[in-house]
Motif scaffolding. Structure first.
Motif, PDB file in Angstrom:
ATOM      1  N   ARG A  50     -77.573  60.226 -75.231  1.00 45.07           N
ATOM      2  CA  ARG A  50     -77.936  59.130 -76.134  1.00 45.07           C
ATOM      3  C   ARG A  50     -79.320  59.350 -76.759  1.00 45.07           C
ATOM      4  O   ARG A  50     -79.574  58.910 -77.875  1.00 45.07           O
ATOM      5  CB  ARG A  50     -77.815  57.773 -75.433  1.00 45.07           C
ATOM      6  CG  ARG A  50     -76.330  57.370 -75.285  1.00 45.07           C
ATOM      7  CD  ARG A  50     -76.139  56.012 -74.661  1.00 45.07           C
ATOM      8  NE  ARG A  50     -76.457  54.898 -75.545  1.00 45.07           N
ATOM      9  CZ  ARG A  50     -75.583  54.277 -76.341  1.00 45.07           C
ATOM     10  NH1 ARG A  50     -74.320  54.665 -76.397  1.00 45.07           N
ATOM     11  NH2 ARG A  50     -75.967  53.255 -77.072  1.00 45.07           N
TER      12      ARG A  50
ATOM     13  N   VAL B  96     -75.350  51.966 -90.440  1.00 45.27           N
ATOM     14  CA  VAL B  96     -74.903  51.706 -89.060  1.00 45.27           C
ATOM     15  C   VAL B  96     -73.388  51.865 -88.917  1.00 45.27           C
ATOM     16  O   VAL B  96     -72.887  52.258 -87.857  1.00 45.27           O
ATOM     17  CB  VAL B  96     -75.372  50.311 -88.571  1.00 45.27           C
ATOM     18  CG1 VAL B  96     -74.664  49.178 -89.317  1.00 45.27           C
ATOM     19  CG2 VAL B  96     -75.176  50.160 -87.059  1.00 45.27           C
TER      20      VAL B  96
ATOM     21  N   ASN C 157     -72.355  56.184 -88.524  1.00 46.15           N
ATOM     22  CA  ASN C 157     -73.547  56.778 -87.900  1.00 46.15           C
ATOM     23  C   ASN C 157     -73.259  58.088 -87.167  1.00 46.15           C
ATOM     24  O   ASN C 157     -73.916  58.439 -86.200  1.00 46.15           O
ATOM     25  CB  ASN C 157     -74.262  55.743 -87.020  1.00 46.15           C
ATOM     26  CG  ASN C 157     -73.390  55.233 -85.889  1.00 46.15           C
ATOM     27  OD1 ASN C 157     -72.295  55.757 -85.655  1.00 46.15           O
ATOM     28  ND2 ASN C 157     -73.873  54.232 -85.172  1.00 46.15           N
TER      29      ASN C 157
ATOM     30  N   THR D 203     -78.557  53.160 -82.458  1.00 46.70           N
ATOM     31  CA  THR D 203     -77.292  52.819 -83.131  1.00 46.70           C
ATOM     32  C   THR D 203     -77.475  52.691 -84.638  1.00 46.70           C
ATOM     33  O   THR D 203     -76.691  53.223 -85.419  1.00 46.70           O
ATOM     34  CB  THR D 203     -76.735  51.496 -82.554  1.00 46.70           C
ATOM     35  OG1 THR D 203     -76.545  51.661 -81.153  1.00 46.70           O
ATOM     36  CG2 THR D 203     -75.419  51.110 -83.211  1.00 46.70           C
TER      37      THR D 203
ATOM     38  N   ARG E 196     -78.743  60.749 -85.481  1.00 52.84           N
ATOM     39  CA  ARG E 196     -78.624  59.640 -86.435  1.00 52.84           C
ATOM     40  C   ARG E 196     -79.867  59.529 -87.317  1.00 52.84           C
ATOM     41  O   ARG E 196     -79.770  59.207 -88.506  1.00 52.84           O
ATOM     42  CB  ARG E 196     -78.357  58.339 -85.683  1.00 52.84           C
ATOM     43  CG  ARG E 196     -76.928  58.266 -85.127  1.00 52.84           C
ATOM     44  CD  ARG E 196     -76.787  57.120 -84.152  1.00 52.84           C
ATOM     45  NE  ARG E 196     -75.408  56.913 -83.718  1.00 52.84           N
ATOM     46  CZ  ARG E 196     -75.081  56.150 -82.682  1.00 52.84           C
ATOM     47  NH1 ARG E 196     -76.019  55.528 -81.977  1.00 52.84           N
ATOM     48  NH2 ARG E 196     -73.820  56.004 -82.351  1.00 52.84           N
TER      49      ARG E 196
ATOM     50  N   LYS F 257     -67.874  61.554 -85.342  1.00 57.34           N
ATOM     51  CA  LYS F 257     -67.007  60.598 -86.033  1.00 57.34           C
ATOM     52  C   LYS F 257     -66.497  61.197 -87.353  1.00 57.34           C
ATOM     53  O   LYS F 257     -66.984  62.244 -87.794  1.00 57.34           O
ATOM     54  CB  LYS F 257     -67.802  59.304 -86.270  1.00 57.34           C
ATOM     55  CG  LYS F 257     -68.254  58.621 -84.960  1.00 57.34           C
ATOM     56  CD  LYS F 257     -68.978  57.314 -85.247  1.00 57.34           C
ATOM     57  CE  LYS F 257     -69.489  56.679 -83.956  1.00 57.34           C
ATOM     58  NZ  LYS F 257     -70.102  55.344 -84.216  1.00 57.34           N
TER      59      LYS F 257
END
Ligand code: DAT
Ligand code: MG
Length: 135
Positions: A85, A109, A112, A91, A102, A9
């Motif tokens: 994952r 959150v 992340n 999350t 993470r 991200k």
């Protein structure tokens, strides 16, 4: 299925974590099949997070994911969705174990660091949406 979609991200790209994040997936045993640094527009972001469009944080989520470039990847490996994952972690970084991406790199959150598909169907759709080919 043996493929998944993962994206670093904007916070992860801005912090210079792309190389370390790619390395974690490669160390786990994934092979990079496609990758591209790209800037999402609002429509692409709204499609990607469509399943969350009733949530109170949806607007902030779209703002955040379009705030800078993301690094999109198609990864191949055994049980790709679940294994990716587990590399990514929970999350909410507060709940993410140390040793996960993470758990090691995030505190919030809303930012992340990394996205990973949540099912084979999502992986197919996300790979198609981001790379626009039938892989
Ligand atoms: P994940 O990214 O672990 O698959 P998700 O699909 O439920 O989680 O949510 C997508 C993203 O939305 C998540 O990575 C960060 C953001 N998000 C989730 N819950 C949130 C919350 N309570 N407040 C702010 N952002 C949230
Ligand atoms: Mg999700």
């Amino acid at each position: 299925m043996n493929k998944t979609f993962v994206m670093v991200k904007p916070d992860g790209v801005a912090r210079g974590l792309v190389g370390r994040i790619v390395a974690r997936f490669e160390e786990k045993g994934f092979k990079l099949a496609q990758a591209q640094l790209m800037q999402l527009n609002r429509q692409q972001a709204e499609v990607h997070y469509e399943h969350l469009n009733e949530k109170p944080f949806f607007g902030e989520l779209v703002d955040f994911i379009t705030s800078g470039p993301v690094f999109a990847m198609e990864l191949h490996g055994t049980n790709a969705v679940k294994n990716a994952r587990s590399v990514i972690g929970a999350t909410n970084p507060v709940e993410a174990a140390a040793g996960t991406i993470r758990g090691d790199y995030a505190t919030d959150v809303a930012s992340n660091i990394v996205h990973g598909s949540d099912s084979d169907e999502s992986a197919e759709r996300e790979i198609r949406n981001f790379f626009n080919i039938n892989s």
